[in-house]
Design a protein around this motif. Structure first.
Motif, PDB file in Angstrom:
ATOM      1  N   THR A  94       7.713 -55.187  11.264  1.00  0.00           N
ATOM      2  CA  THR A  94       7.554 -53.944  10.502  1.00  0.00           C
ATOM      3  C   THR A  94       7.533 -52.737  11.436  1.00  0.00           C
ATOM      4  N   LEU A  95       6.857 -52.884  12.565  1.00  0.00           N
ATOM      5  CA  LEU A  95       6.858 -51.849  13.600  1.00  0.00           C
ATOM      6  C   LEU A  95       7.690 -52.339  14.777  1.00  0.00           C
ATOM      7  N   ASP A  96       8.444 -51.431  15.389  1.00  0.00           N
ATOM      8  CA  ASP A  96       9.254 -51.848  16.540  1.00  0.00           C
ATOM      9  C   ASP A  96       9.369 -50.788  17.624  1.00  0.00           C
ATOM     10  N   GLY A  97       8.689 -49.681  17.479  1.00  0.00           N
ATOM     11  CA  GLY A  97       8.800 -48.623  18.483  1.00  0.00           C
ATOM     12  C   GLY A  97       7.500 -48.415  19.238  1.00  0.00           C
ATOM     13  N   ASP A  98       7.605 -48.078  20.523  1.00  0.00           N
ATOM     14  CA  ASP A  98       6.415 -47.772  21.313  1.00  0.00           C
ATOM     15  C   ASP A  98       5.626 -46.612  20.707  1.00  0.00           C
ATOM     16  N   ASP A  99       6.341 -45.676  20.104  1.00  0.00           N
ATOM     17  CA  ASP A  99       5.685 -44.474  19.597  1.00  0.00           C
ATOM     18  C   ASP A  99       4.771 -44.747  18.406  1.00  0.00           C
ATOM     19  N   GLU A 100       4.860 -45.920  17.801  1.00  0.00           N
ATOM     20  CA  GLU A 100       4.018 -46.226  16.646  1.00  0.00           C
ATOM     21  C   GLU A 100       2.534 -46.237  17.010  1.00  0.00           C
ATOM     22  N   VAL A 101       2.216 -46.564  18.242  1.00  0.00           N
ATOM     23  CA  VAL A 101       0.803 -46.614  18.653  1.00  0.00           C
ATOM     24  C   VAL A 101       0.501 -45.619  19.773  1.00  0.00           C
ATOM     25  N   ALA A 102       1.505 -44.843  20.174  1.00  0.00           N
ATOM     26  CA  ALA A 102       1.327 -43.915  21.296  1.00  0.00           C
ATOM     27  C   ALA A 102       0.579 -42.660  20.865  1.00  0.00           C
ATOM     28  N   VAL A 103      -0.280 -42.173  21.756  1.00  0.00           N
ATOM     29  CA  VAL A 103      -0.951 -40.893  21.545  1.00  0.00           C
ATOM     30  C   VAL A 103      -0.959 -40.122  22.859  1.00  0.00           C
ATOM     31  N   LEU A 104      -1.010 -38.814  22.757  1.00  0.00           N
ATOM     32  CA  LEU A 104      -1.231 -37.967  23.918  1.00  0.00           C
ATOM     33  C   LEU A 104      -2.740 -37.804  24.074  1.00  0.00           C
ATOM     34  N   HIS A 105      -3.232 -37.895  25.299  1.00  0.00           N
ATOM     35  CA  HIS A 105      -4.680 -37.791  25.482  1.00  0.00           C
ATOM     36  C   HIS A 105      -5.003 -37.025  26.753  1.00  0.00           C
ATOM     37  N   GLY A 106      -6.262 -36.630  26.857  1.00  0.00           N
ATOM     38  CA  GLY A 106      -6.729 -35.898  28.014  1.00  0.00           C
ATOM     39  C   GLY A 106      -7.069 -36.814  29.175  1.00  0.00           C
ATOM     40  N   LYS A 130       7.786 -39.259  12.012  1.00  0.00           N
ATOM     41  CA  LYS A 130       8.609 -40.153  12.824  1.00  0.00           C
ATOM     42  C   LYS A 130       9.643 -39.390  13.633  1.00  0.00           C
ATOM     43  N   ASN A 131      10.078 -38.254  13.144  1.00  0.00           N
ATOM     44  CA  ASN A 131      11.150 -37.508  13.801  1.00  0.00           C
ATOM     45  C   ASN A 131      10.658 -36.493  14.825  1.00  0.00           C
ATOM     46  N   CYS A 132       9.373 -36.484  15.109  1.00  0.00           N
ATOM     47  CA  CYS A 132       8.887 -35.567  16.147  1.00  0.00           C
ATOM     48  C   CYS A 132       8.327 -36.369  17.312  1.00  0.00           C
ATOM     49  N   TRP A 133       8.243 -35.721  18.453  1.00  0.00           N
ATOM     50  CA  TRP A 133       7.709 -36.353  19.669  1.00  0.00           C
ATOM     51  C   TRP A 133       6.274 -36.778  19.422  1.00  0.00           C
ATOM     52  N   PHE A 134       5.890 -37.948  19.950  1.00  0.00           N
ATOM     53  CA  PHE A 134       4.567 -38.497  19.638  1.00  0.00           C
ATOM     54  C   PHE A 134       3.437 -37.557  20.040  1.00  0.00           C
ATOM     55  N   GLY A 135       3.649 -36.761  21.088  1.00  0.00           N
ATOM     56  CA  GLY A 135       2.602 -35.845  21.519  1.00  0.00           C
ATOM     57  C   GLY A 135       2.406 -34.662  20.594  1.00  0.00           C
ATOM     58  N   ASP A 136       3.364 -34.418  19.689  1.00  0.00           N
ATOM     59  CA  ASP A 136       3.252 -33.312  18.728  1.00  0.00           C
ATOM     60  C   ASP A 136       2.692 -33.762  17.390  1.00  0.00           C
ATOM     61  N   ARG A 137       2.333 -35.020  17.270  1.00  0.00           N
ATOM     62  CA  ARG A 137       1.895 -35.544  15.972  1.00  0.00           C
ATOM     63  C   ARG A 137       0.429 -35.232  15.700  1.00  0.00           C
ATOM     64  N   THR A 138       0.187 -34.019  15.279  1.00  0.00           N
ATOM     65  CA  THR A 138      -1.124 -33.663  14.742  1.00  0.00           C
ATOM     66  C   THR A 138      -0.930 -33.378  13.260  1.00  0.00           C
ATOM     67  N   ILE A 139      -1.965 -33.576  12.468  1.00  0.00           N
ATOM     68  CA  ILE A 139      -1.831 -33.387  11.030  1.00  0.00           C
ATOM     69  C   ILE A 139      -1.515 -31.932  10.711  1.00  0.00           C
ATOM     70  N   GLU A 140      -2.098 -31.023  11.433  1.00  0.00           N
ATOM     71  CA  GLU A 140      -1.833 -29.598  11.180  1.00  0.00           C
ATOM     72  C   GLU A 140      -0.346 -29.289  11.351  1.00  0.00           C
ATOM     73  N   ARG A 141       0.263 -29.779  12.447  1.00  0.00           N
ATOM     74  CA  ARG A 141       1.681 -29.523  12.685  1.00  0.00           C
ATOM     75  C   ARG A 141       2.541 -30.184  11.610  1.00  0.00           C
ATOM     76  N   LEU A 142       2.210 -31.412  11.259  1.00  0.00           N
ATOM     77  CA  LEU A 142       3.029 -32.129  10.273  1.00  0.00           C
ATOM     78  C   LEU A 142       2.979 -31.448   8.912  1.00  0.00           C
ATOM     79  N   LEU A 143       1.808 -30.986   8.511  1.00  0.00           N
ATOM     80  CA  LEU A 143       1.708 -30.321   7.211  1.00  0.00           C
ATOM     81  C   LEU A 143       2.464 -28.992   7.203  1.00  0.00           C
TER      82      LEU A 143
END
Length: 468
Positions: A106-118, A160-173
């Motif tokens: 069902t999942l096949d991409g590294d970005d499915e679990v990737a997050v940007l962190h400090g 899914k179409n944005c870079w994993f580091g940009d995936r914040t709920i505020e940006r997506l909405l």
């Protein structure tokens, strides 16, 4: 029995200790962390978070190697879920939703679990959201009529179409124009109060699974070892560190530093190979050799590289060995020709000089502390440069500049002479030298490296009191 947990943004150290109080907690796992750890049969490793963006990820063969050593390895949540889905048939234990979704495709991409962190100093604060959490939370929001089917699909597509580091709920909405204002506000509130923390739940479950496995005792048998490729062997060499400096320095790196910067390394290297040749020839012939040159001659004959019979002046080099000599060297005595050619071609496998023996013997030379400090200085400089510029990697130093280090250091310009110098120092050629020298290039270029000698007599093995 010890439990080592590699985590970062998914669980804090206190989260881990709430489940396994005596766990050794490390940051996100990266390449080399397992082979460089003090692990033994009966221990357990829990892989939750892992490095992959900007630094090398943990390799599969590293996990297979410690499974073979009798270590239990559990994976979940992030990198752990991915590696477990790939290696569960070979002994790794997977746990949780992310693992199951990777396992069934069902999942096949590294970005499915990737997050940007400090940074570690700040506690690895999460700066973006994992795609798997977004998927599961959007699915629940749709079932509760917070989102329409079309809006849920649009939100997933935008994420899914944005870079994993940009995936914040505020940006997506903001970016998902298909949502009505009511849906936008409703989902923001739903995320705040009812988000699905897939990775966090998986990680806690993996800790409980590990507790159960440890309570049940170690596995009855070890797993088969992974294929001993050149890369795996090199990683294992890199994991053998000398901790006399303020940063861990691998014994392999100390050897490489000596290969490049010690002026008398070719003489030392030759003396070690002559001594090793005596032992190798004894294994093949049963004869005791006092002279390494005679041993090299017999090894050349046995391997079909020379048509020599027995007289010291009757050696006839085969074309493969003769090609390793410079034109001027073909005027030397036959025995010396053979020794030079054999030293340049000496390998214990198609890709490797005898690293284990050389690193052990090198530790006995007078200049060894200086070698360790030199390699440590290169590591410190690379770390400092990376701190100033997170995009910095030594790999960006141009090959030509790395070759210039050898040309200047060894005082040679002719291509054929340079190739002979590479081989006299244990390098297979220019590309092998460039790859090996790359971590030390910034130090040599920016700060310079002073004169360095191993202070051993030619043809005398390190630690030996007499000639071979």
């Amino acid at each position: 029995m010890t439990v080592h947990v590699f985590t970062g943004p998914t669980l804090t150290e206190s989260d881990v200790r709430a489940v396994i109080p005596n766990a050794h907690v490390h940051g996100p796992i990266g390449h080399g962390d397992l082979l460089g750890s003090d692990l033994s049969a009966g221990d357990a490793v829990v892989i939750i978070d892992g490095a992959f963006y900007g630094s090398p990820a943990i390799r599969h063969k590293e996990i297979l190697q410690i499974l073979h050593d009798g270590v239990t390895v559990v994976g979940a949540a992030g990198t752990g879920a991915q590696r477990a889905a790939e290696l569960d048939t070979l002994g790794m234990v997977g746990s949780g939703t992310a693992y199951r979704l990777y396992r069934n495709g069902t999942l096949d991409g590294d970005d499915e679990v990737a997050v940007l962190h400090g940074s570690a100093d700040d506690g690895y604060p999460r700066l973006s959201e994992p795609m798997v959490d977004i998927r599961c939370t959007v699915s629940r929001a749709r079932r509760r009529s917070v989102l329409s089917r079309a809006s849920a699909g649009a939100l997933i597509d935008a994420a899914k179409n944005c870079w994993f580091g940009d995936r914040t709920i505020e940006r997506l909405l903001r970016r998902t124009t298909a949502l009505s204002e009511a849906e936008r506000r409703g989902f923001a509130a739903f995320w705040e109060g009812s988000r699905t923390d897939v990775k966090g739940g998986d990680a806690r479950r993996a800790l409980r699974v590990t507790q159960h496995l440890m309570a049940a005792g170690p596995a009855a048998s070890r797993r088969p070892p992974p294929p001993r490729t050149w890369w795996l062997q090199d990683w294992m060499w890199q994991a053998e560190t000398d901790r006399s400096a303020d940063v861990p320095v691998s014994r392999r790196d100390v050897l490489t530093f000596a290969q490049i910067f010690a002026s008398d390394f070719p003489a030392w290297y030759r003396s070690q190979l002559l001594d090793l040749a005596r032992k190798a020839a004894w294994v093949h012939t049963g004869d005791v050799y006092k002279d390494g040159r005679t041993a090299l001659r017999d090894l050349a004959v046995l391997s079909g590289l020379s048509s020599s019979t027995c007289g010291p002046a009757s050696e006839t080099l085969g074309p493969r060995l003769a090609a390793l000599l410079l034109p001027a060297e073909r005027q030397l005595a036959p025995t010396e020709q053979l020794v030079r050619a054999m030293v340049r071609s000496y390998r214990v496998s198609p890709s490797s000089i005898p690293i284990d023996a050389l690193t052990t013997r090198l530790a006995a030379v007078p200049a060894y502390p200086r070698l360790v400090e030199g390699a440590a200085a290169a590591i410190r400089l690379n770390q400092a440069l990376a701190t100033r510029n997170p995009a910095y990697v030594p790999g960006r130093v141009a090959d030509e500049k790395i070759l210039d280090i050898a040309i200047a250091r060894w005082d040679t310009t002719e291509e054929s002479t340079l190739l002979a110098q590479f081989r006299d120092r244990g390098f297979a050629g220019a590309s092998n030298y460039v790859r090996s020298a790359r971590p030390f290039a910034p130090l040599a270029i920016l700060e310079g490296i002073g004169a360095l000698e191993l202070s051993v007599r030619a043809d005398t093995p390190a630690g030996s009191q007499g000639a071979e």
